[in-house]
Design an enzyme around this catalytic site. Structure first.
Site, mmCIF file in Angstrom:
data_model
loop_
_atom_site.group_PDB
_atom_site.id
_atom_site.type_symbol
_atom_site.label_atom_id
_atom_site.label_comp_id
_atom_site.label_asym_id
_atom_site.label_seq_id
_atom_site.Cartn_x
_atom_site.Cartn_y
_atom_site.Cartn_z
ATOM 1 N N GLU A 74 -22.876 -14.146 -27.716
ATOM 2 C CA GLU A 74 -24.349 -14.168 -27.629
ATOM 3 C C GLU A 74 -24.998 -13.401 -28.782
ATOM 4 O O GLU A 74 -25.897 -12.584 -28.583
ATOM 5 C CB GLU A 74 -24.819 -13.590 -26.290
ATOM 6 C CG GLU A 74 -24.462 -14.443 -25.091
ATOM 7 C CD GLU A 74 -25.064 -13.920 -23.795
ATOM 8 O OE1 GLU A 74 -25.276 -14.732 -22.886
ATOM 9 O OE2 GLU A 74 -25.313 -12.713 -23.684
ATOM 10 N N GLU A 110 -21.562 -19.739 -19.568
ATOM 11 C CA GLU A 110 -21.906 -18.751 -18.547
ATOM 12 C C GLU A 110 -22.990 -19.348 -17.670
ATOM 13 O O GLU A 110 -24.157 -19.392 -18.061
ATOM 14 C CB GLU A 110 -22.412 -17.438 -19.167
ATOM 15 C CG GLU A 110 -21.356 -16.586 -19.809
ATOM 16 C CD GLU A 110 -21.893 -15.223 -20.231
ATOM 17 O OE1 GLU A 110 -22.960 -14.808 -19.696
ATOM 18 O OE2 GLU A 110 -21.271 -14.582 -21.086
#
Length: 784
Positions: free
Chosen positions: A187, A264
């Site tokens: 991320e 995710e």
């Protein structure tokens, strides 16, 4: 005749057993996993990844296989896991991949149980884990640039990744193992834009033995292009309730032939000290997975089983400082102690629709739940007896400068004569500081509450000032991960003397380190019992407590800490985790595999001191019981600004939709406080909601939000999803501030930016969940 019949029976049993066994590699001992046209290809055949995220350090090793089997019975075909750098290299150059850290053994267990593996080695992982998985000792180099091409940082990353490669590269699918994909960084778009850095990490991962396995990177739909590399698979991260098609729309535009994957899909959320327990509806989670599977979209359910951040491994979030609780239950389908929840069975029914074979039976619990009668902890050693080392310096030193990763430091110095009440200021005390004068407790500061001062009584020259500073988890998300502990700045005293404001800067400090370890706790008892003199006495119940309890049978239990203050617990030498009386977590999970029949030991380090030094074991957890000194809402009427005669910096209407919008001001506005007034919504409801807010300076650059806090909110839905004001600037697009039903328009959110800023524009993201109300229409923005 009987012998021939017996042999035929054995052969038939062997053939049936082999036919029913799921393998994770091709018959020749190796296989392939690649990104094909709109689908992943496993050994050349279309494959949908149905991954369960598990974290090996958050599960006691004796329970690893049980949790893997629980995931397989849920209908998953893959285990997804982070590699936590800081648990493997707790001191620089000292690597540990044994016992609880034996990640290769965990992966082999997955393969044994018919599961593939996705590895996410970071080096940064976030995960609500101490410093996002980065080792604390990196901060001994104070000028280090984390997650950038800092030479020292990159050198240490290379060394760590090489060790990971030694453990896991032999287990890639090409080598006959279960590992089908490996992630590069994590991320990064939420941290910055630096393709050169991400490319360098990719190269290090490849050079560590992962040169043939499929590499991927994950990010949010709003930022994945910032650091997306052409030669990596791109995956999206988003949560329950998201609009699936919109999350992948940009990726479909840029790579129409790429397989789609949500790496995710957030099943729940994590808990913070002082806030309600987070939950997410099962129906929304299941609906999202059902939709993805119906469209052939791969996913990883984060978390399928969260487990526990044992010891000192729970991290903290930012802006501000929001430490995470010990439990990582995450409202996941498999709860903290490994049992199936109603959410599990609801998801399993959906997963069955997409399985070409009957799902395995749900395993029985790994152990039963037990209770333990109330008992006292009668042995006691004052806090100072845990001292490991002493150091003297002109200015206070941080934990890192004192070569200590986790624990508590007692800072001591002499005071000047001040004949009037004064104010002790510790702007940068990280994280919880208790103040004593001549051994008497005076007050405390708390970084969570942004408290920085303590009122002092008049003091004589030479009076001793002691500040006991406990460090909590280092920040794990955003730019604030460079999170030093202890007294990280100067300490001053301010007073008005004969009409003049006088400031004293305190120097010449003695520092005593009290590391977080079971061995140091035992040494504290021995020193105290041996009558050693430590040269310091505090009039406090803070310190080390020990007691014992007997068991006729073992099982999982939950130690109740409601009568205690703040600190850590060890059971039979195992670091169980942090407790804090404010909640919401009031019990600590103790795995039955760490207990024994007969006598068991519990040691508690309480830096604040208990009300009663006793506890007991429950057969259920308590994760949602707040005991805060004040409400976590921000609706104090005295904090509401009078904006009736104020001129807004901007006013107008937001467009309908759930994408980012930017409001440019006609003229720069300067002030410390940012107020957003919502007076109507597109759906006609009276609910206001904001997922994220950024402000830009006059050059269009985003202004740092690390010191932001909520000053006022006329309404916050704190009881139904923790939709408090801070959710509007918590760096998480899937959480949002929301007002409550029944609260009338207009609604007002006021943010304290920590210092005066000059603002040229505001960026606004509405609540992104499909079921979220509150699409603001008419707005006014004030800066004052």
């Amino acid at each position: 005749m009987m012998k021939s019949s017996f042999l035929r029976t054995l052969l038939l049993v062997a053939i049936m057993a082999f036919a029913g066994r799921t393998t994770c590699a091709a018959d020749n001992g190796g296989g392939t996993f690649t990104a094909g046209k709109k689908t992943f290809l496993l050994n050349g055949k279309p494959f949908v990844v149905k991954a369960a995220e598990l974290h090996y350090p958050r599960i006691p090793r004796p329970y690893w296989e049980h949790r893997i089997k629980m995931c397989r019975a849920l209908g998953m075909n893959t285990i997804c896991l982070y590699v936590f750098w800081n648990i493997h290299e707790q001191r620089e150059g000292e690597f540990n991949f044994t016992g609880q850290n034996d990640i290769a053994a965990f992966c082999r267990l997955a393969q044994k149980n018919g599961m593939y593996v996705i590895v996410r080695p970071g080096p940064y992982v976030c995960a609500e884990w101490e410093m996002g998985g980065l080792p604390w000792w990196l901060l001994k180099k104070k000028d280090i640039h984390l997650r950038e091409q800092d030479p020292y940082f990159m050198d240490r990353v290379s060394k760590f990744m090489a060790k990971v490669g030694e453990q896991l590269a032999p287990l890639t699918i090409q080598n006959g193992g279960p590992i089908i994909m490996v992630q590069v960084e994590n991320e990064y778009g939420s941290y910055g834009e630096d393709k050169a850095y991400v490319s360098a990490i990719r190269d290090i991962v490849r050079q560590s033995g992962f040169d043939k396995v499929t590499l991927f990177q994950c990010d949010w739909a709003s930022n994945f292009t910032r650091n997306g590399l052409d030669d990596l698979v791109w995956t999206m991260n988003f949560g329950t309730g998201s609009d699936i098609d919109s999350q992948f729309s940009r990726l479909r535009e840029l790579r129409p032939e790429s397989p789609l994957m949500c790496s995710e899909f957030w099943s729940g959320w994590f808990d913070k000290w002082g806030a309600r327990h987070e939950t997410r509806p099962a129906s929304a989670m299941v609906a999202g997975i059902d939709e993805m599977l119906s469209k052939g979209i791969s996913f990883s359910l984060y978390m399928t089983h969260g487990g526990t951040s044992f010891g000192h491994w729970a991290g903290a979030n930012s802006p501000g400082f929001a430490p995470d609780v010990t439990s990582y239950d995450y409202d996941a389908p498999i709860n903290e102690y490994g049992q199936a929840t109603p959410k599990y069975y609801e998801l399993r029914r959906t997963m069955e629709k997409y399985s070409d074979k009957r799902l395995p039976s749900v395993p029985k619990p790994a152990t039963e739940l037990i209770s333990i009668p109330r008992f006292s902890l009668n042995e006691y050693a004052p806090l100072v007896f845990g001292t490991d080392s002493m150091c003297v310096a002109r200015s206070p030193l941080t934990f890192e400068e004192l070569d200590m990763g986790w624990g508590t430091v007692i800072y001591s110095t002499s005071l000047p004569e001040i004949n009037t009440p004064s104010t002790l200021a510790m702007k940068d005390a990280h994280d919880y500081a208790m103040v004593y004068v001549d051994g008497r407790y005076i007050g405390r500061t708390d970084r969570v509450r942004n408290e920085t001062t303590v009122s002092l009584p008049p003091v004589s020259r030479g009076s001793r000032l002691d500040i006991v500073v406990e460090g909590m988890g280092r920040i794990n998300f955003g730019r604030a991960i460079k999170d030093f502990k202890g007294l990280t700045g100067e300490v001053t005293i301010m007073a008005n003397v004969d009409g003049d404001d006088v400031t004293w800067k305190l120097n010449d400090w003695t520092m005593r380190t009290l590391p977080d370890s079971y061995d140091h706790a035992l040494r504290a008892f021995k020193r105290f019992n041996d009558g050693e003199s430590m040269g310091l006495k505090l009039d406090s119940r803070a310190g080390y407590y020990r007691g014992f309890f007997n068991l006729k049978k073992t099982g999982d239990t939950f130690i109740n800490m409601e009568t205690w203050g703040k600190g850590l617990v060890y059971v039979n030498g195992h670091a169980i985790g942090r407790f804090w009386s404010i909640g919401p977590q009031q019990t600590l999970y103790v795995p039955g595999c760490w207990l024994k029949k007969g006598r068991n030991e519990i040691v508690v380090l309480d830096v604040a001191g208990p009300v009663m030094a006793e506890t007991w074991g429950q057969d259920r957890p308590e994760l949602d019981k707040l005991q805060t000194e004040k409400s976590n809402r921000h609706n104090n009427p005295g904090d509401r600004p009078d904006l009736n005669s104020a001129t807004p910096a901007a006013a107008g209407q937001f467009a309908q939709g759930r994408a980012w919008q930017t409001v440019k001001f006609n003229a720069p506005a300067r002030g410390r406080y940012l107020a957003i007034e919502c007076s109507s919504t597109h759906d006609g409801s009276e609910i206001a909601a904001i997922a994220e807010i950024y402000v830009q300076d006059t050059d269009g650059r985003r202004i740092d939000r690390s010191s932001w806090s909520t000053k006022y909110a006329d309404s916050e839905d704190a009881d139904n999803g923790n939709h408090t004001g801070d959710k509007a600037f918590d760096l998480q697009e899937s959480t949002w501030w929301s007002t409550t039903y029944g609260a009338s328009m207009p609604h007002l959110l006021v943010i304290d930016m920590g210092a005066e800023q000059t603002i040229g524009a505001l960026e606004y993201l509405p609540a992104t969940g499909q079921d979220a109300a509150g699409l603001t229409k008419d707005y006014r923005i004030f800066v004052y």
